[in-house]
Design an enzyme around this catalytic site. Structure first.
Site, mmCIF file in Angstrom:
data_model
loop_
_atom_site.group_PDB
_atom_site.id
_atom_site.type_symbol
_atom_site.label_atom_id
_atom_site.label_comp_id
_atom_site.label_asym_id
_atom_site.label_seq_id
_atom_site.Cartn_x
_atom_site.Cartn_y
_atom_site.Cartn_z
ATOM 1 N N LYS A 231 -6.424 -18.249 -0.232
ATOM 2 C CA LYS A 231 -7.757 -17.618 -0.169
ATOM 3 C C LYS A 231 -8.832 -18.668 0.144
ATOM 4 O O LYS A 231 -9.757 -18.406 0.910
ATOM 5 C CB LYS A 231 -8.071 -16.900 -1.487
ATOM 6 C CG LYS A 231 -7.215 -15.674 -1.730
ATOM 7 C CD LYS A 231 -7.625 -14.510 -0.833
ATOM 8 C CE LYS A 231 -6.843 -13.249 -1.115
ATOM 9 N NZ LYS A 231 -7.237 -12.114 -0.270
ATOM 10 N N ARG B 192 1.970 -17.377 -19.987
ATOM 11 C CA ARG B 192 2.423 -17.190 -18.611
ATOM 12 C C ARG B 192 1.927 -18.407 -17.822
ATOM 13 O O ARG B 192 0.779 -18.818 -18.010
ATOM 14 C CB ARG B 192 1.788 -15.909 -18.087
ATOM 15 C CG ARG B 192 2.341 -15.387 -16.807
ATOM 16 C CD ARG B 192 1.767 -14.018 -16.488
ATOM 17 N NE ARG B 192 0.347 -14.064 -16.147
ATOM 18 C CZ ARG B 192 -0.349 -13.023 -15.698
ATOM 19 N NH1 ARG B 192 0.229 -11.854 -15.562
ATOM 20 N NH2 ARG B 192 -1.628 -13.146 -15.414
ATOM 21 N N PHE C 185 -13.512 -11.247 -9.662
ATOM 22 C CA PHE C 185 -12.919 -11.530 -10.972
ATOM 23 C C PHE C 185 -11.874 -10.425 -11.216
ATOM 24 O O PHE C 185 -11.284 -9.953 -10.254
ATOM 25 C CB PHE C 185 -14.024 -11.713 -12.021
ATOM 26 C CG PHE C 185 -14.660 -13.083 -11.854
ATOM 27 C CD1 PHE C 185 -15.419 -13.383 -10.731
ATOM 28 C CD2 PHE C 185 -14.417 -14.099 -12.766
ATOM 29 C CE1 PHE C 185 -15.922 -14.671 -10.515
ATOM 30 C CE2 PHE C 185 -14.926 -15.385 -12.560
ATOM 31 C CZ PHE C 185 -15.673 -15.663 -11.435
ATOM 32 N N TYR D 280 -1.414 -18.826 -4.058
ATOM 33 C CA TYR D 280 -2.256 -17.656 -3.778
ATOM 34 C C TYR D 280 -3.728 -18.080 -3.641
ATOM 35 O O TYR D 280 -4.389 -17.787 -2.637
ATOM 36 C CB TYR D 280 -2.101 -16.623 -4.905
ATOM 37 C CG TYR D 280 -3.204 -15.608 -4.930
ATOM 38 C CD1 TYR D 280 -3.317 -14.660 -3.912
ATOM 39 C CD2 TYR D 280 -4.163 -15.610 -5.952
ATOM 40 C CE1 TYR D 280 -4.356 -13.737 -3.921
ATOM 41 C CE2 TYR D 280 -5.189 -14.681 -5.962
ATOM 42 C CZ TYR D 280 -5.285 -13.752 -4.947
ATOM 43 O OH TYR D 280 -6.312 -12.852 -4.958
ATOM 44 N N HIS E 250 -0.548 -6.628 -13.882
ATOM 45 C CA HIS E 250 -1.906 -6.717 -14.427
ATOM 46 C C HIS E 250 -2.025 -6.140 -15.832
ATOM 47 O O HIS E 250 -1.282 -5.251 -16.229
ATOM 48 C CB HIS E 250 -2.899 -6.032 -13.479
ATOM 49 C CG HIS E 250 -3.041 -6.775 -12.194
ATOM 50 N ND1 HIS E 250 -2.510 -6.312 -11.013
ATOM 51 C CD2 HIS E 250 -3.602 -7.972 -11.914
ATOM 52 C CE1 HIS E 250 -2.756 -7.192 -10.054
ATOM 53 N NE2 HIS E 250 -3.416 -8.214 -10.578
ATOM 54 N N THR F 62 -11.360 -14.642 -4.156
ATOM 55 C CA THR F 62 -10.975 -14.544 -5.567
ATOM 56 C C THR F 62 -11.539 -15.704 -6.375
ATOM 57 O O THR F 62 -11.734 -16.812 -5.839
ATOM 58 C CB THR F 62 -9.431 -14.572 -5.683
ATOM 59 O OG1 THR F 62 -9.067 -14.753 -7.049
ATOM 60 C CG2 THR F 62 -8.823 -15.721 -4.903
ATOM 61 N N GLY G 1 0.842 -1.202 0.000
ATOM 62 C CA GLY G 1 0.000 0.000 0.000
ATOM 63 C C GLY G 1 0.871 1.244 0.000
ATOM 64 O O GLY G 1 2.098 1.163 0.146
HETATM 65 N N1 UDP Z 1 -1.714 -10.460 -19.611
HETATM 66 C C1 UDP Z 1 -0.960 -10.162 -20.731
HETATM 67 N N2 UDP Z 1 0.055 -9.236 -20.621
HETATM 68 C C2 UDP Z 1 0.329 -8.587 -19.453
HETATM 69 C C3 UDP Z 1 -0.467 -8.884 -18.303
HETATM 70 C C4 UDP Z 1 -1.475 -9.838 -18.437
HETATM 71 O O1 UDP Z 1 -1.168 -10.733 -21.806
HETATM 72 O O2 UDP Z 1 1.250 -7.749 -19.408
HETATM 73 C C5 UDP Z 1 -2.827 -11.430 -19.721
HETATM 74 C C6 UDP Z 1 -2.704 -12.619 -18.770
HETATM 75 O O3 UDP Z 1 -1.988 -13.661 -19.384
HETATM 76 C C7 UDP Z 1 -4.172 -12.965 -18.523
HETATM 77 C C8 UDP Z 1 -4.915 -11.633 -18.637
HETATM 78 O O4 UDP Z 1 -4.019 -10.766 -19.337
HETATM 79 O O5 UDP Z 1 -4.647 -13.813 -19.557
HETATM 80 C C9 UDP Z 1 -5.250 -11.024 -17.303
HETATM 81 O O6 UDP Z 1 -4.091 -11.021 -16.496
HETATM 82 P P1 UDP Z 1 -3.975 -10.210 -15.132
HETATM 83 O O7 UDP Z 1 -2.584 -10.423 -14.606
HETATM 84 O O8 UDP Z 1 -4.416 -8.796 -15.355
HETATM 85 O O9 UDP Z 1 -5.045 -10.879 -14.187
HETATM 86 P P2 UDP Z 1 -5.274 -12.418 -13.738
HETATM 87 O O10 UDP Z 1 -6.359 -12.946 -14.647
HETATM 88 O O11 UDP Z 1 -3.977 -13.150 -13.877
HETATM 89 O O12 UDP Z 1 -5.738 -12.302 -12.333
#
Ligand code: UDP
Length: 327
Positions: free
Chosen positions: A149, A286, A173, A145, A193, A121, A35
């Site tokens: 939760k 990823r 979500f 993670y 994100h 989550t 934070g």
């Molecule tokens: N993502 C991406 N590039 C980035 C960050 C995220 O392509 O720089 C994709 C990631 O693989 C997922 C979606 O965007 O499919 C959402 O990812 P985020 O990390 O925002 O949230 P999550 O769903 O992992 O909680």
């Protein structure tokens, strides 16, 4: 008074604004590891808050808050949230998220505080067996993670049976966007994100936005997620709090829009909102990413009378304005 743990963080601080707008007095407890003190300063300008810097892993820190203030309910946001980090360093996640929550709940019981809204989550469901995901979907988290939760949800169920601690678990979500007045916004370091990463590539020349995988089994090959606006999320917390106070019954709700967008669609929307050419690369997948996640949030609509009011475009607009204030 309401206690908000993790109130200097992204979702906690936006929820704080929702309650301050409704004239609640708040105690905000945060260790400022993720934070920001600037966020606290922004909240101080909006309404009456008491900020306590402390760590849930130290039971005295949290006990002293209940001794000092007349708390009647808790909104519990504090916790580590990075999926990839949790896979490499589960110890950090179990110690902080589980031990911290146990200390909080035990302190609540000792001080006879029996209402809590908990940030859970959709990661507790794991790889979807069907979509949209409803609250009855099997729970099989695929990373530490998500497991922390889920464990905390289970602890809350046991604490309800044994000590009548009543909880509402909100299963988030993908939360996105920022305060409509750009006073606060999403601010993670490092940022992982999607939407903030796209926007960073607008402002930081050396940053190329990376799409993690375009070979998923979806209509355009990129992952599909349910992006819910942070102010809509804040309203869900207020409604959950009121529901808990009125019904004195534990329950859990998915909070999402029921609509999925692919990473490419989000990227295109960001380009049209910003009117910028954003450099982009396709990277490999990823680890730990499910192909499709989106919510069945009909239970929240029915029982909490909650529904999202903002669109993906609204969220990207406020996130963009917020990023502008930081560059
Ligand atoms: N993502 C991406 N590039 C980035 C960050 C995220 O392509 O720089 C994709 C990631 O693989 C997922 C979606 O965007 O499919 C959402 O990812 P985020 O990390 O925002 O949230 P999550 O769903 O992992 O909680």
């Amino acid at each position: 008074m309401i206690l908000i743990t993790g109130g200097a963080g992204y979702i906690g601080s936006h929820c704080a604004i929702e309650f301050l707008n409704n004239d609640y007095e708040l105690v905000i407890f945060d260790n400022l590891e993720n934070g920001h003190i600037e966020t606290i300063r922004a909240l101080e300008k909006i309404g009456k808050i008491h900020f306590i810097k402390g760590d849930l892993r130290n039971i005295e820190d949290i006990d002293s808050v209940f001794k000092k203030f007349d708390i009647d309910s808790v909104l519990h946001f504090a916790g580590f949230i990075q999926v990839e980090e949790s896979v490499g360093n589960p110890s950090k996640y179990y110690k902080n998220n589980i031990l911290g929550s146990l200390n909080l709940f035990d302190s609540m019981i000792r001080h006879n505080v029996k209402n809590i809204v908990f940030s859970s989550t959709c990661a507790i469901y794991g790889e979807p067996k069907y979509t949209p995901l409803d609250e009855k979907h099997p729970k099989n988290p695929i990373n530490a993670y998500g497991r922390t939760k889920l464990m905390i949800e289970e602890i809350l169920e046991d604490y309800d049976k044994a000590y009548s601690l009543k909880s509402i678990k909100l299963r988030y979500f993908n939360v996105t966007g920022a305060d409509s007045q750009s006073r606060i916004g999403e601010w993670h370091d490092p940022e992982t994100h999607l939407i903030p990463n796209i926007l960073k590539s607008v402002f930081e020349e050396e940053k190329t936005f990376k799409i993690y995988g375009n070979d998923y089994d979806t209509f355009d090959g990129t992952c599909i997620r349910d992006y819910v606006n942070v102010e809509d999320m804040a309203r869900a917390h207020k409604l959950a709090y009121l529901y808990l106070k009125e019904n004195q019954k534990s329950d859990e709700f998915n909070i999402g829009t029921q609509k999925g967008y692919s990473v490419s669609e989000v990227f295109q929307t960001a380009k049209s909102v910003t009117q910028k050419e954003i450099p982009v690369l396709i990277e490999k997948r990823r680890s730990g990413d499910a192909a499709i996640l989106f919510a069945d949030a009909s239970k929240a609509k029915k029982l909490l009378n909650w529904q999202p009011l903002k669109t993906l475009e609204d969220s990207i607009k406020t996130a963009y304005l917020w990023e502008k204030t930081r560059h």
